[in-house]
Design an enzyme around this catalytic site. Structure first.
Site, short mmCIF file in Angstrom:
data_model
loop_
_atom_site.label_atom_id
_atom_site.label_comp_id
_atom_site.label_asym_id
_atom_site.label_seq_id
_atom_site.Cartn_x
_atom_site.Cartn_y
_atom_site.Cartn_z
N ASP B 197 -2.90 -5.78 -5.12
CA ASP B 197 -2.18 -4.56 -4.79
C ASP B 197 -0.80 -4.75 -5.42
O ASP B 197 0.01 -5.54 -4.91
CB ASP B 197 -2.07 -4.39 -3.27
CG ASP B 197 -1.46 -3.05 -2.91
OD1 ASP B 197 -0.54 -2.61 -3.63
OD2 ASP B 197 -1.91 -2.43 -1.94
N HIS B 198 -0.57 -4.09 -6.53
CA HIS B 198 0.61 -4.46 -7.31
C HIS B 198 1.91 -4.18 -6.57
O HIS B 198 2.95 -4.72 -6.91
CB HIS B 198 0.59 -3.78 -8.69
CG HIS B 198 0.85 -2.32 -8.66
ND1 HIS B 198 -0.15 -1.41 -8.52
CD2 HIS B 198 1.99 -1.62 -8.74
CE1 HIS B 198 0.36 -0.20 -8.52
NE2 HIS B 198 1.67 -0.29 -8.65
N HIS B 260 -1.46 0.67 -0.81
CA HIS B 260 -0.06 0.33 -1.08
C HIS B 260 0.83 0.53 0.15
O HIS B 260 1.58 -0.34 0.55
CB HIS B 260 0.51 1.22 -2.19
CG HIS B 260 -0.21 1.10 -3.49
ND1 HIS B 260 -0.75 -0.06 -3.92
CD2 HIS B 260 -0.45 2.01 -4.46
CE1 HIS B 260 -1.32 0.13 -5.10
NE2 HIS B 260 -1.15 1.39 -5.44
#
Lengths: 384, 511
Positions: B197-198, B260
């Site tokens: 999950d950047h 996110h």
């Protein structure tokens, strides 16, 4: 990036400086900066930086450097220009603000502040007492001593006491052997309260990283304990061409300290080359320092390092290219395999290098061990 | 064996030798993010010389062609926008391409041979990272093929390791996420799975842990006694950018909220972990999310808002409505905006609403967390002087312009007492002046180093889905009632979100 210096009227009193007035001048500068600026101004103070410099210091160069430092670590800079040879005692100060627009195009200007103190003659020794009340509380104090430190220097000692960390640059040592030995003594004697940084040690970080990375590879690890030949090539420093460069000494000092190599007192000097024999248990390690024939232009810096093991036929090499922009590495184990790569050399400006040191607050034990090791090696050399 | 030359404060953590295999190597993510990030890791000397990358995809390409494409990509998408020829040449020696059809077993035989060859030639020691940057429907098949070809485990007798990074979305609902977890666990241990999950790679998100748990002054205030409510805004100015087909099936809850935004939310709400090891941190995050009050149909109707943008303007430019976007049905009921009111039923947060909004085509691109503290208990300065005042706020900006702002009251200089809000600002750019690392750089390096702290664990991915499923189901069953479009592009979403807070005596911050 833009920079702006806004000098103000100086407070001038030979017997001392009016700290209250300087603070008011600085406050007025901030108000003015806020009123007239096209973009908004952010005052940031993450540290105090005291700079000790001689009167011959190139001010324009220092301004450029401080612009970079303000961008990375804005705060209060206290520049002490000390003219020790002046006949008359003199102490003058003036203030300025230094603003940088963040390089990524931000609208805000980040500003730090500067107090420049010019001291002459007998006033130099007492200048520290003028600096102390100007130090911003609750943020770290760094001293950048732009000279060779001497343990008997009263001003140096007083400023060290005032500071959380002392930054020097052993690249400027004009007698690297004696100066590094003395530095080892200074650090050893002040271990309780002095943390040291050396810009020249910072120049070794890329080298050390690449050298260490050879032995992150499990297959190579046994060869580390079999090294028996070390060759360091360097560009001899102009100021002390007869001595081994501090950069090269620190590198070997690091290897010796971390790998427990001891001096034997066996040193040979042939023309410009020096050969030292170190000992790890029964194993002899021949260390050769050699001026690099084809890599000139980076005064006092290392050009290549080769580590060999005669027992296992391994060779590990790190070298810088002729333009001093890239580092090349290779690892060869007999004829079995050779892996290499080219990476950028971190060609940092002096300002960036100083900023990096200013981001460190903990004791650099490895540096201190490396300097102590160099001190021992030099002592053994001088006794032999 | 320990490396004695690694000691010291200055030497960055560096990784072990390994090969990174990217499935979906001809896709957008590879050229925009992955290869530029890996190039930078090499350039920054954070990975050793014994390192290689294999691009794998269905397209017929030679390694030379792949290298040329990637060189162009690094020049275009890296932060520096340049490629150093000598460094690239050295990097490119470890850059390979292999045609791999995810579902074709024979291709994995070739992949095994290729990786063995790289191990021999570059000393990568059997260590592998497989990055699944493919269509989500192929994740399970790719892992199955890795398992069957023997690539999911280190070779017998070898000390190496195998890790698999899985891109989002992780499932499209709870059932599919659970099925995917079941499938991949047949071939991989949880310790080998890195669900990326950047957002968690962003510096400010990581700073949340430091900010909360390295400072003594915030944690005592971080609870229901002092905090009135929390607002989390995740706003994009972009529309669906040609991904209308995908977005029609996803919507903002699937695309942004359940992954996110929930990751960020869990860091705000979690209890202090006992240590910083990955399991301790992830245990506390899931513990917090387990306390989220379930959404009932009544709560969804009363406390959540869905929205879809109509035509409007962003930065002075006219933009079409969602239903006019390519690949979108003219009567689409997909939500491009969602606002949820969430509660954590635990001692720390009981009764404190967390207002969360996320949407496309909003007024400004921003992700921030705003902690609004309660009013001072006694209005000492009289209502007239205080009326302009808002309660103390702590704003943590995740992007852009990363930093933290504390809003406090201060006296305006003068003979009378007038009070005004002032901001105490901390900006990364101003205080540290350093270029923040790309999220993918940090996350890729963490995976190579074997640190999964910033990756999502099985329980967290499934919990995210559990929380949003009632909302997705309720909104799906009442599609016809959705009053879409209900906000103009370039605004802060449907009016109902503002009304909802106003009814509670609060209002949305303008980020």
């Amino acid at each position: 990036m833009s920079s702006e210096i806004q000098p103000s009227a100086a407070a001038n009193a030979p017997q001392g400086i009016d700290v209250g007035r300087l603070e008011k001048e600085l406050a007025a500068n901030w108000r003015n900066a806020g009123d007239g600026a096209e973009s908004s101004v952010t005052r940031v103070c993450v540290l105090n930086l005291i700079i000790y410099a001689a009167p011959g210091e190139d001010r324009a160069k220092m301004d450029e450097l401080l612009d970079v430092v303000t961008e990375h670590a804005p705060g209060r800079t206290l520049v002490l220009i000390a003219d020790r040879g002046a006949a008359e005692a003199r102490l003058e100060a003036h203030v300025s603000t230094r603003c940088q627009t963040a390089s990524r195009g931000a609208a805000k200007q980040v500003c730090g502040e500067q107090v420049t103190i010019e001291a002459g003659g007998a006033a130099v020794d007492t200048a520290a007492s003028a600096i102390e009340p100007l130090v911003v509380p609750d943020v770290p104090v760094f001293l950048w001593w732009k000279d060779i430190p001497h343990e008997e220097d009263k001003l140096f000692n007083r400023l060290v006491e005032l500071s959380d960390r002392v930054v020097i640059d052993s690249l400027v040592f004009d007698r690297p052997h004696e100066d590094l030995k003395r530095l080892a003594q200074i650090i050893g004697a002040r271990r309780q309260y002095m943390l040291a940084s050396d810009l020249n040690w910072g120049r070794l970080t890329s080298w050390r990283n690449l050298i260490a990375s050879f032995w992150d590879v499990a297959d190579y690890r046994p060869h580390l304990d079999a090294i028996d030949e070390v060759l360091v090539e360097y560009d001899p420093p102009d100021v002390a061409s007869g001595q081994i460069a501090a950069h090269a000494l620190l590198l070997v000092g690091w290897l010796a300290a971390e790998l427990k190599w001891q001096p034997t007192g066996d040193f040979v000097r042939e023309e410009n080359n020096s050969r030292w024999v170190l000992l790890s248990g029964e194993r002899k390690i021949n260390v050769e320092f050699r001026p690099a024939a084809d890599r000139q232009g980076c005064d006092g810096l290392i050009a290549t390092l080769t580590l060999k093991t005669s027992a296992t036929g391994a060779e590990f090499y790190v070298g810088i290219n002729e333009g001093w922009t890239k580092l090349e590495t290779s690892a060869r184990i007999g004829d079995a395999r050779a892996v290499g790569r080219v990476v950028s050399y971190e060609a940092k400006s002096e300002g960036e290098r100083l900023s990096r040191e200013l981001s460190m607050l903990s004791r650099d034990e490895v540096y201190e061990r490396a300097v102590a090791s160099v001190g021992q090696l030099i002592e053994a050399l001088q006794k032999s | 064996m320990e490396n004695p030359l690694r000691a010291g404060v200055r030497l960055e953590r560096t990784a072990e030798p390994c090969v990174v295999v990217i499935f979906g190597a001809t896709g957008d993510l590879t050229k925009r993010k992955l290869v530029p990030a890996l190039y930078r890791l090499v350039q920054e000397r954070l990975v050793p010389a014994e390192f290689a990358i294999v691009g794998a995809a269905r397209t017929e390409l030679s390694s030379e062609e792949f290298r040329a494409n990637m060189k162009e990509a690094v020049a275009q998408f890296s932060e520096a926008k340049t490629v150093d020829e000598e460094v690239w040449e050295s990097f490119a020696q470890g850059l390979h391409y292999l045609k791999v059809d995810i579902g074709t077993s024979a291709d994995y035989v070739n992949l095994v041979a290729k990786l063995d060859q790289i191990d021999r030639e570059r000393g990568t020691q059997g260590n592998r990272v497989f990055y699944l940057s493919t269509a989500p429907t192929l994740y399970a098949e790719a892992v199955r093929q890795l398992g069957q070809s023997g690539l999911a485990k280190p070779k017998e007798g070898q000390k190496g390791w195998v890790r698999v990074i899985i891109e989002k979305p992780f499932g499209s609902d709870l059932a599919s996420a659970q099925a995917l977890n079941r499938d991949i666990h047949q071939h991989l241990d949880e310790s080998q799975i890195y669900r990326i999950d950047h957002y968690l790679g962003k510096e400010t998100v990581q700073n949340l842990l430091v900010f909360r748990f390295a400072n003594g002054i915030y944690e005592p205030l971080w609870n229901r006694q002092y905090i009135d409510h929390v607002q989390i805004t995740n706003a994009e100015t972009v529309g669906v950018e040609g991904r209308g087909g995908y977005y029609e099936k996803a919507g903002v809850v699937r695309d942004m909220l359940q992954n996110h935004v929930f990751q960020v939310l869990s860091l705000v709400a979690m209890e202090p972990p006992a240590s910083l090891n990955s399991e301790s941190v992830r245990d506390e995050k899931i513990k917090a999310m387990t306390a989220v009050r379930p959404f009932t149909p009544e709560r969804i109707r009363a406390e959540c808002v869905r929205g879809q943008y109509g035509a409007g303007s962003i930065n002075g430019k006219q933009v079409p409505g969602y239903r006019e976007e390519e690949g979108v049905a003219p009567d689409s009921a997909t939500e491009t905006f969602a606002m949820l009111t969430m509660y954590f039923d635990n001692w720390r947060w009981s009764g404190v609403p967390f207002y969360i909004r996320s949407g496309k085509r909003l007024a400004k691109r921003v992700t921030e967390i705003a902690i609004q503290f309660k009013d001072a208990p006694h209005k000492l300065f009289g209502s007239e002087m205080m009326e302009q005042m808002t309660p103390n706020q702590l704003i943590i900006r995740v992007q852009p312009d990363e930093g933290i702002t504390m809003r406090v009251a201060a006296k305006v200089p003068g003979q009378v007492t007038r009070i005004r809000d002032v901001n105490m600002d901390f900006r990364y750019g101003a205080s540290f002046g350093v270029q923040l690392a790309e999220a993918y750089e940090r996350l890729l390096l963490d995976c190579i180093l074997g640190d999964p702290t910033l990756y999502a664990r099985t329980d967290m991915t499934e919990r995210g889905w559990e929380i949003v499923m009632p909302i997705l189901e309720e909104w799906a069953s009442t599609k016809a009632e959705a009053p879409f479009p209900n906000y103009e592009a370039g605004t802060w979403g449907p009016q109902a979100t503002h009304d909802l807070l106003e009814q509670a005596g609060r209002r949305w911050r303008r980020p």
